[in-house]
Design an enzyme around this catalytic site. Structure first.
Site, PDB file in Angstrom:
ATOM      1  NE  ARG A  92      24.487 -23.293 103.791  1.00  6.58           N
ATOM      2  CZ  ARG A  92      25.720 -23.642 104.157  1.00  6.58           C
ATOM      3  NH1 ARG A  92      26.631 -22.732 104.405  1.00  6.58           N
ATOM      4  NH2 ARG A  92      26.022 -24.918 104.287  1.00  6.58           N
ATOM      5  CG  ASP A 152      25.606 -25.901 110.091  1.00  4.91           C
ATOM      6  OD1 ASP A 152      26.322 -25.383 109.250  1.00  4.91           O
ATOM      7  OD2 ASP A 152      24.360 -25.905 110.011  1.00  4.91           O
ATOM      8  NE  ARG A 155      27.232 -30.903 106.560  1.00  6.03           N
ATOM      9  CZ  ARG A 155      26.617 -30.050 105.734  1.00  6.03           C
ATOM     10  NH1 ARG A 155      26.575 -28.767 106.004  1.00  6.03           N
ATOM     11  NH2 ARG A 155      26.055 -30.491 104.625  1.00  6.03           N
ATOM     12  CG  HIS A 179      22.732 -23.408 107.539  1.00  5.86           C
ATOM     13  ND1 HIS A 179      23.556 -24.466 107.798  1.00  5.86           N
ATOM     14  CD2 HIS A 179      22.245 -23.621 106.291  1.00  5.86           C
ATOM     15  CE1 HIS A 179      23.559 -25.284 106.754  1.00  5.86           C
ATOM     16  NE2 HIS A 179      22.776 -24.786 105.828  1.00  5.86           N
TER      17      HIS A 179
END
Ligand code: NAD
Length: 319
Positions: A92, A152, A155, A179
């Site tokens: 990212r 997250d 998840r 993140h």
């Protein structure tokens, strides 16, 4: 607060995979009654708006259309999903340069028309871009939010749910920090049906021969989920769209929901002047309060390291 804001109007900037799917999630879940899509690629925004609008008879009344920056003037919530996405093998943070330039333009276009709404950043690297948006916009910190680790944390809950055979709604846990690669699972506060994980395991019928290994495997799967999905299908958009819709609902319905969004750190665990995720109360003011929950020593240390890593990356930007 600007009295002219429409409390049920949402703007989505960027009508790509994440933006269009977010609009779909908002529409299907009845979050917002007016949704405007804005993209440099006007045909894309137009096409997505038409496609969504054609489902209007199946959902709560909602006006969805493609627009321009002047349509932001009365939007309560402005969601930014525009920019380059990760390619296979990219982190990212690799996206920083590309998306910083895009954000400088987008944020100045937003503030030209709207100074009173809430900004919700989704584009990656989301923590760096949330902090950049806070600095560039001049908005108060409570009105600049990043989707952070809401995805997250979802998840995490969904993998634990599958591992332990308990519905995700009865599994509680947070991922905090970046993140991204330095994110931190808060095992010390993770619970199933109100019971700490280490107390739940002995009463569970499932025979996890190596509990610690199973739990470590879950954290690592959460951290690497995006890489794996991007490798397999090129992009991620369904779960993030649901995460963004969840944050939008907390704002529009003034919920005081606790979500791990990214926001300006103002001395929490000694961290300041960078944006990243902690459990946070969200309502129609945006960030109502960041919760400084009691973390285990090693979790607090990892959170501070995550903040330091983001700060070093943010400082490399020429803002
Ligand atoms: N925060 C999260 O949890 C999360 C999860 C998944 C993806 N993402 C991020 O979301 C972003 C978007 O991903 P995607 O899959 O939708 O990408 P995409 O390439 O499908 O869409 C990006 C869209 O942005 C538009 N765009 C580019 N520059 C623009 C500008 N200046 N103004 C308006 N629109 C502009 C493009 O035309 C395109 O339609 C990426 O940065 C991705 O990494 C974040």
């Amino acid at each position: 607060m600007n009295k002219n804001l429409n409390p049920n109007k949402i703007a989505v900037i960027g009508a790509g995979g994440v933006g269009a799917t977010t609009a779909y999630a908002l529409m299907v879940q009845g979050v917002g009654s007016e949704i405007v899509l804005i993209d440099v690629n006007k045909d894309k925004a137009e096409g997505e708006a038409m496609d969504l609008r054609h489902g209007a008879s199946f959902v709560n009344p909602v006006d969805i259309y493609a627009g321009d920056y002047e349509d932001l003037a009365d939007a309560k919530l402005i969601i930014i999903t525009a920019g380059a996405a990760q390619k296979p093998g990219e982190t990212r943070l690799d996206l920083i340069k590309k998306n910083t330039g895009i954000f400088k333009n987008i944020v100045s276009s937003i503030t030209e028309y709207n100074q009173d709404g809430i900004l919700l950043v989704v584009t990656n690297p989301v923590d760096i871009l949330t902090h950049l948006t806070y600095k560039l916009s001049g908005f108060p910190a409570n009105r600049v939010i990043g989707s952070g680790t809401v995805l997250d944390s979802s998840r995490f809950r969904s993998l634990l749910s599958k591992n332990c055979g308990v519905a995700a709604s009865n599994v509680h846990g947070y991922i905090i920090g970046e993140h991204g690669d330095s994110e931190v699972p808060v095992w010390s506060l993770t619970n199933i049906a109100g019971t700490k994980i280490e107390n739940y395991c002995p009463i569970c019928n499932k025979d996890c021969t190596d509990r610690d290994h199973s739990l470590e495997e879950i954290s690592s799967q959460v951290k690497n989920a995006a890489y794996e999905i991007i490798e397999k299908k090129g992009a991620t958009f369904y779960a993030v769209a649901l995460a963004v819709s969840r944050i939008a609902r907390a704002i529009l319905r003034d919920e005081n929901a606790v979500l791990t969004v990214s926001s300006l750190m103002e001395g929490y665990y000694g961290v300041e002047d960078i944006s990243l995720s902690l459990p946070t109360l969200i309502n129609s003011n945006g960030i109502e309060r960041v919760l400084e929950l009691p973390l285990a020593e090693k979790e607090e240390k990892a959170f501070k390291e995550s903040a330091k890593h983001l700060k070093e990356n943010f400082e490399k930007l020429e803002v």
